[in-house]
Scaffold this active site. Structure first.
Site, PDB file in Angstrom:
ATOM      1  N   ALA A 118     -14.700  -4.795  -7.052  1.00  0.00           N
ATOM      2  CA  ALA A 118     -13.794  -3.703  -6.703  1.00  0.00           C
ATOM      3  C   ALA A 118     -14.566  -2.718  -5.843  1.00  0.00           C
ATOM      4  O   ALA A 118     -15.612  -2.217  -6.253  1.00  0.00           O
ATOM      5  CB  ALA A 118     -13.269  -3.011  -7.960  1.00  0.00           C
TER       6      ALA A 118
ATOM      7  N   TYR B 126       1.867   0.354  -7.225  1.00  0.00           N
ATOM      8  CA  TYR B 126       0.892  -0.708  -7.472  1.00  0.00           C
ATOM      9  C   TYR B 126       1.395  -2.053  -6.943  1.00  0.00           C
ATOM     10  O   TYR B 126       1.053  -2.455  -5.836  1.00  0.00           O
ATOM     11  CB  TYR B 126       0.535  -0.800  -8.964  1.00  0.00           C
ATOM     12  CG  TYR B 126      -0.715  -1.632  -9.176  1.00  0.00           C
ATOM     13  CD1 TYR B 126      -1.970  -1.040  -9.206  1.00  0.00           C
ATOM     14  CD2 TYR B 126      -0.645  -3.019  -9.290  1.00  0.00           C
ATOM     15  CE1 TYR B 126      -3.123  -1.800  -9.348  1.00  0.00           C
ATOM     16  CE2 TYR B 126      -1.787  -3.785  -9.436  1.00  0.00           C
ATOM     17  CZ  TYR B 126      -3.024  -3.178  -9.461  1.00  0.00           C
ATOM     18  OH  TYR B 126      -4.156  -3.937  -9.596  1.00  0.00           O
TER      19      TYR B 126
END
Length: 400
Positions: free
Chosen positions: A141, A238
């Site tokens: 990430a 999202y």
């Protein structure tokens, strides 16, 4: 050596320094939660993104329950004159100490996993020390990525697609958490593409191709990229936003890799449930949603360690794979249970009143954020000076 008194430097969710002892203690507690069921002679694993969140839980669970061997990769910052090392740096040192103590042969590399040089460094170590890889776990990430072929630097954005996004969000700017509002304009095509290049499957594909190119894929090789779907409450920012577009690309990459690997290997995305991570805390509305979810579930909120245990059990064949219609491994049933979501939706419908009912959940969320950086951990004496210069584990030293 650098023994000094340190205090958290925090504003809202942003904490710019970390506590070595607190970070180490969080790792030790995670380790102790995991049943020990192994003699340390398990499969060879390359774990990309081992130092935080689900990557860290996957590392510790793999070591403790399945005796994995191999290499973990992260990109963490060392201590400077102005700041401590990152929490991920301290967590890696703690994980290495636990692995050594248990006799596991697992080593850690601090490098930019997106770069050609980083891949070469890691794969040379894998080839020399372990040979072929049984499992590649992709849990990276990052806010940006440099394309190793073109040199283009892509920056991810958290934005909706098509329509503006306006929703309640948790505001920690004052002494007491309160409900605020967030408004975001939709992303343009360039921002959507950049986010896909950072958070999609491009780099995952390059890692699998690099392993294959060096003949490092073991028979029955399996690769998994960790992902998230979440609730329809947060879908506009999202799953239906720029991040969701990147996740769709990740899932398509899994299908493409599975086709290339054929009968000799497997490729999946694994859909985890909600968690408090450094990455998720930056997404608008996720904090409020997670606080409500914790309020509804209480101790039924599944930890990253518990979910990582389920993932390893499925990958190793201890239990059957749980796949959805898209072929994704599902670990998030506890979160998306209909009754659970209905109760969260009730709180979300009137967020101010919901927060009053979920005050403990909001406090819990902020406590979890602080613990990500080693702060607020029970049993750690923050009034005492602490050694902040902690060396990164040396990859060339065998701990077996």
């Amino acid at each position: 050596m650098n023994v000094r008194q340190i205090d958290p430097k925090q504003r809202g969710f942003l904490i710019v320094n970390s506590h070595p002892a607190g970070s180490a203690e969080t790792v030790r507690r995670m380790w102790e939660q995991i049943p020990c069921r192994t003699d340390g002679s398990g499969p060879v694993v390359l774990l990309l993104g081992h130092s935080a969140g689900y990557g860290l839980a996957t590392l510790l669970t793999g070591l403790r329950r399945h005796g994995i061997r191999g290499v973990g990769v992260a990109f963490e910052g060392a201590e400077t004159e102005r700041r401590t090392a990152t929490a991920g740096w301290y967590r890696t040192a703690a994980a290495d100490s636990l692995a050594q103590g248990a006799g596991h042969d697992f080593v850690f590399v601090n490098t930019d996993a997106f770069s050609k040089a980083g891949k070469h460094e890691v794969l040379a170590l894998v080839e020399e020390r372990f040979g072929k890889v049984d499992h590649l776990i992709y849990s990276l990430a990052a806010p940006r990525r440099t394309d190793p072929e073109t040199g283009t630097v892509y920056h991810s954005v958290i934005k909706p697609l098509g329509e503006p996004y306006e929703a309640p969000a948790l505001d920690f700017s004052g002494d007491v958490p309160k409900v605020g509002r967030v408004y975001l304009e939709p992303a343009d095509d360039e921002e959507r593409h950049a986010t896909e290049q950072v958070m999609g499957g491009a780099d995952w594909r390059l890692w699998v191709e690099a392993l294959a190119g060096r003949g490092l894929l073991a028979d029955g090789f399996t690769t998994v990229a960790l992902t998230y779907i979440g609730s329809d409450l947060t879908a506009p920012i999202y799953r239906q936003g720029t991040i969701g577009g990147a996740k769709e690309n990740l899932e398509q990459t899994a299908a493409d890799l599975a086709a290339v690997l054929g009968d000799g290997g497997r490729a999946y995305t694994a859909v985890a449930g909600a968690a408090v991570t450094q990455a998720s805390s930056a997404i608008p509305s996720i904090a409020l949603y997670t606080a409500f979810l914790r309020t509804v579930l209480g101790d039924g909120f599944r930890t990253t360690v518990e979910q990582a245990g389920e993932l390893w059990d499925q990958l190793t064949g201890a239990v059957p794979l749980v796949l959805d219609e898209q072929g994704r491994i599902r670990l998030d049933g506890w979160e998306l249970d209909g009754q659970v979501q209905d109760r969260v939706r009730e709180l979300w419908a009137d967020p101010e009143a919901g927060l009053e009912r979920a005050r403990a959940g909001a406090d819990w969320f902020m406590e979890q954020i602080r613990e990500l950086y080693g702060w607020g951990v029970d049993g750690v004496d923050y009034g005492r000076p602490v050694e902040t210069t902690v060396p990164w584990p040396t990859p060339g030293v065998s701990h077996a």
